[in-house]
Write a protein that holds these residues in place. Sequence first.
Motif, PDB file in Angstrom:
ATOM      1  N   ARG A 146      28.028  92.120  36.358  1.00  0.00           N
ATOM      2  CA  ARG A 146      29.087  92.615  37.246  1.00  0.00           C
ATOM      3  C   ARG A 146      29.658  91.470  38.084  1.00  0.00           C
ATOM      4  N   VAL A 147      28.793  90.551  38.485  1.00  0.00           N
ATOM      5  CA  VAL A 147      29.266  89.365  39.193  1.00  0.00           C
ATOM      6  C   VAL A 147      30.200  88.552  38.303  1.00  0.00           C
ATOM      7  N   VAL A 148      29.783  88.334  37.068  1.00  0.00           N
ATOM      8  CA  VAL A 148      30.582  87.555  36.123  1.00  0.00           C
ATOM      9  C   VAL A 148      31.940  88.223  35.894  1.00  0.00           C
ATOM     10  N   ASP A 149      31.935  89.538  35.704  1.00  0.00           N
ATOM     11  CA  ASP A 149      33.195  90.257  35.484  1.00  0.00           C
ATOM     12  C   ASP A 149      34.126  90.108  36.684  1.00  0.00           C
ATOM     13  N   SER A 150      33.562  90.228  37.893  1.00  0.00           N
ATOM     14  CA  SER A 150      34.374  90.074  39.096  1.00  0.00           C
ATOM     15  C   SER A 150      34.913  88.653  39.205  1.00  0.00           C
ATOM     16  N   ALA A 166      12.590  77.946  32.120  1.00  0.00           N
ATOM     17  CA  ALA A 166      12.899  79.290  31.639  1.00  0.00           C
ATOM     18  C   ALA A 166      13.873  79.993  32.578  1.00  0.00           C
ATOM     19  N   ASP A 167      13.662  79.842  33.888  1.00  0.00           N
ATOM     20  CA  ASP A 167      14.581  80.439  34.863  1.00  0.00           C
ATOM     21  C   ASP A 167      15.964  79.802  34.782  1.00  0.00           C
ATOM     22  N   ILE A 168      15.999  78.490  34.645  1.00  0.00           N
ATOM     23  CA  ILE A 168      17.271  77.777  34.550  1.00  0.00           C
ATOM     24  C   ILE A 168      18.030  78.200  33.295  1.00  0.00           C
ATOM     25  N   ASP A 169      17.312  78.320  32.193  1.00  0.00           N
ATOM     26  CA  ASP A 169      17.951  78.733  30.944  1.00  0.00           C
ATOM     27  C   ASP A 169      18.492  80.159  31.040  1.00  0.00           C
ATOM     28  N   GLU A 170      17.791  81.012  31.770  1.00  0.00           N
ATOM     29  CA  GLU A 170      18.247  82.397  31.928  1.00  0.00           C
ATOM     30  C   GLU A 170      19.546  82.463  32.713  1.00  0.00           C
ATOM     31  N   ILE A 171      19.616  81.715  33.787  1.00  0.00           N
ATOM     32  CA  ILE A 171      20.834  81.738  34.603  1.00  0.00           C
ATOM     33  C   ILE A 171      21.997  81.066  33.866  1.00  0.00           C
ATOM     34  N   ALA A 172      21.682  80.142  32.976  1.00  0.00           N
ATOM     35  CA  ALA A 172      22.731  79.466  32.202  1.00  0.00           C
ATOM     36  C   ALA A 172      23.498  80.442  31.325  1.00  0.00           C
ATOM     37  N   LEU A 173      22.859  81.510  30.883  1.00  0.00           N
ATOM     38  CA  LEU A 173      23.532  82.490  30.028  1.00  0.00           C
ATOM     39  C   LEU A 173      24.729  83.104  30.743  1.00  0.00           C
ATOM     40  N   SER A 174      24.564  83.446  32.013  1.00  0.00           N
ATOM     41  CA  SER A 174      25.675  84.012  32.777  1.00  0.00           C
ATOM     42  C   SER A 174      26.761  82.973  33.019  1.00  0.00           C
ATOM     43  N   LEU A 175      26.348  81.754  33.303  1.00  0.00           N
ATOM     44  CA  LEU A 175      27.324  80.697  33.538  1.00  0.00           C
ATOM     45  C   LEU A 175      28.102  80.351  32.270  1.00  0.00           C
ATOM     46  N   LYS A 176      27.475  80.517  31.110  1.00  0.00           N
ATOM     47  CA  LYS A 176      28.179  80.267  29.845  1.00  0.00           C
ATOM     48  C   LYS A 176      29.315  81.264  29.641  1.00  0.00           C
ATOM     49  N   THR A 177      29.115  82.502  30.080  1.00  0.00           N
ATOM     50  CA  THR A 177      30.187  83.485  29.970  1.00  0.00           C
ATOM     51  C   THR A 177      31.389  83.056  30.796  1.00  0.00           C
ATOM     52  N   LEU A 178      31.134  82.530  31.969  1.00  0.00           N
ATOM     53  CA  LEU A 178      32.222  82.023  32.798  1.00  0.00           C
ATOM     54  C   LEU A 178      32.859  80.782  32.174  1.00  0.00           C
ATOM     55  N   ARG A 179      32.034  79.924  31.598  1.00  0.00           N
ATOM     56  CA  ARG A 179      32.569  78.743  30.901  1.00  0.00           C
ATOM     57  C   ARG A 179      33.493  79.173  29.761  1.00  0.00           C
ATOM     58  N   VAL A 237      24.085  70.366  32.127  1.00  0.00           N
ATOM     59  CA  VAL A 237      25.141  69.502  31.605  1.00  0.00           C
ATOM     60  C   VAL A 237      24.852  69.052  30.180  1.00  0.00           C
ATOM     61  N   ASN A 238      23.623  68.606  29.923  1.00  0.00           N
ATOM     62  CA  ASN A 238      23.328  67.967  28.645  1.00  0.00           C
ATOM     63  C   ASN A 238      22.744  68.902  27.586  1.00  0.00           C
ATOM     64  N   VAL A 239      22.206  70.033  28.011  1.00  0.00           N
ATOM     65  CA  VAL A 239      21.660  71.003  27.051  1.00  0.00           C
ATOM     66  C   VAL A 239      22.597  72.192  26.884  1.00  0.00           C
ATOM     67  N   HIS A 240      23.026  72.768  28.009  1.00  0.00           N
ATOM     68  CA  HIS A 240      23.860  73.976  27.938  1.00  0.00           C
ATOM     69  C   HIS A 240      25.354  73.676  27.986  1.00  0.00           C
ATOM     70  N   HIS A 241      25.735  72.454  28.283  1.00  0.00           N
ATOM     71  CA  HIS A 241      27.142  72.030  28.279  1.00  0.00           C
ATOM     72  C   HIS A 241      28.008  72.932  29.162  1.00  0.00           C
ATOM     73  N   LEU A 242      27.529  73.147  30.382  1.00  0.00           N
ATOM     74  CA  LEU A 242      28.268  73.950  31.356  1.00  0.00           C
ATOM     75  C   LEU A 242      29.272  73.049  32.073  1.00  0.00           C
ATOM     76  N   ASP A 243      30.330  72.747  31.360  1.00  0.00           N
ATOM     77  CA  ASP A 243      31.311  71.778  31.832  1.00  0.00           C
ATOM     78  C   ASP A 243      32.332  72.381  32.785  1.00  0.00           C
ATOM     79  N   ASN A 244      32.152  73.659  33.094  1.00  0.00           N
ATOM     80  CA  ASN A 244      33.037  74.324  34.062  1.00  0.00           C
ATOM     81  C   ASN A 244      32.527  74.226  35.494  1.00  0.00           C
ATOM     82  N   LEU A 245      31.362  73.602  35.694  1.00  0.00           N
ATOM     83  CA  LEU A 245      30.756  73.561  37.018  1.00  0.00           C
ATOM     84  C   LEU A 245      31.175  72.326  37.815  1.00  0.00           C
TER      85      LEU A 245
END
Length: 343
Positions: free
Chosen positions: A111-115, A169-182, A221-229
Amino acid sequence: MKSHSIRFWLQKVLLLLLVLLFSVSQQSFIIADAAPPVNPQASAKARQLLTYLSNVPEGTLISGQHDYLEAPDEQNNKLQQISGQYAGLHGYEFGGLANQSHAALQEQRQRVVDSAIQWSQSGGIVAITFHQALPGKPKTWKNVQTKLSQAEFNHYITPGTPQYRQLIADIDEIALSLKTLRDADVPVLWRPYHEMNGSWFWWGNKQNYAKLWNVMYDRFVNVHHLDNLLWVWSPNAPNAYSTPYNGTFPGINRVDILAADIYNNDYKASYYTGLLKLAQGKPIGIGESNILPSANVLKNQPTWAYAMTWGKELSTTNSQSAIRTFMNQNNIITRDLLNEALR
């Protein structure tokens, strides 16, 4: 001429200047004004946003409002209902603080991501804070504030330990939501492990805090490539409860924006000048506050790019009259003024 008409035309002039700034953003004199993102692969929109934040006119402030994980639009909508204006910057939360089930937490983050996607598409700036519970422990506020010795902290930043694997594991979990925004091309002011120069979070006042920051930076940056941050380092104001800024600074090559958290109208000049010096020309903001900064603060501390009011503090520490006055000043940038400039 009536005051609201003056404000209308002043806003239009400012908007035209901002639109002009970004319509010519490929010109060298504009690019030279902003340091490049610390991530060399940063997306075009992240770069554009950083350039914008680096060029907010002195004495002008982007308004910001934070919302909680469980209700990601409540306080921002309340701000609009009181003042007639949406904040330019909308702050969100990703940390689980109520011992939610995994499914419930994922639903709340979605819901946060959608908003955030809708907010960005409407012309606003997205900021996300992450109150991370101690990895491996239930996601509760108590486990965000748990006390951790230096020796215990070291286990979490040492590759190969069980604690390090839990952190990843926690970092990878939160990366999933950030990837949707990316993938939706939403630039994000990413604000992890904040108020690290205080003792109230498990990551606070650690000698090697920068290693924790770098673990997340490298993974994102180097594993999940969250270049929108864009990476926001947000210490507490160095008051009686906090240590000086420089003791927990990850370094200028790991930070895009520096933001001090300032409460109870404690806008001392030293908090501002100290952060400005540390930033070396990078944008600075007020990462959290409760009492809205006065006109006098904005006059004497003109380089703040934005200020984000924290959650319910909006209405518990500010009168409705004060909120309306603040949001309708000529030097406060609301979402309407951002809408064209950041397209």
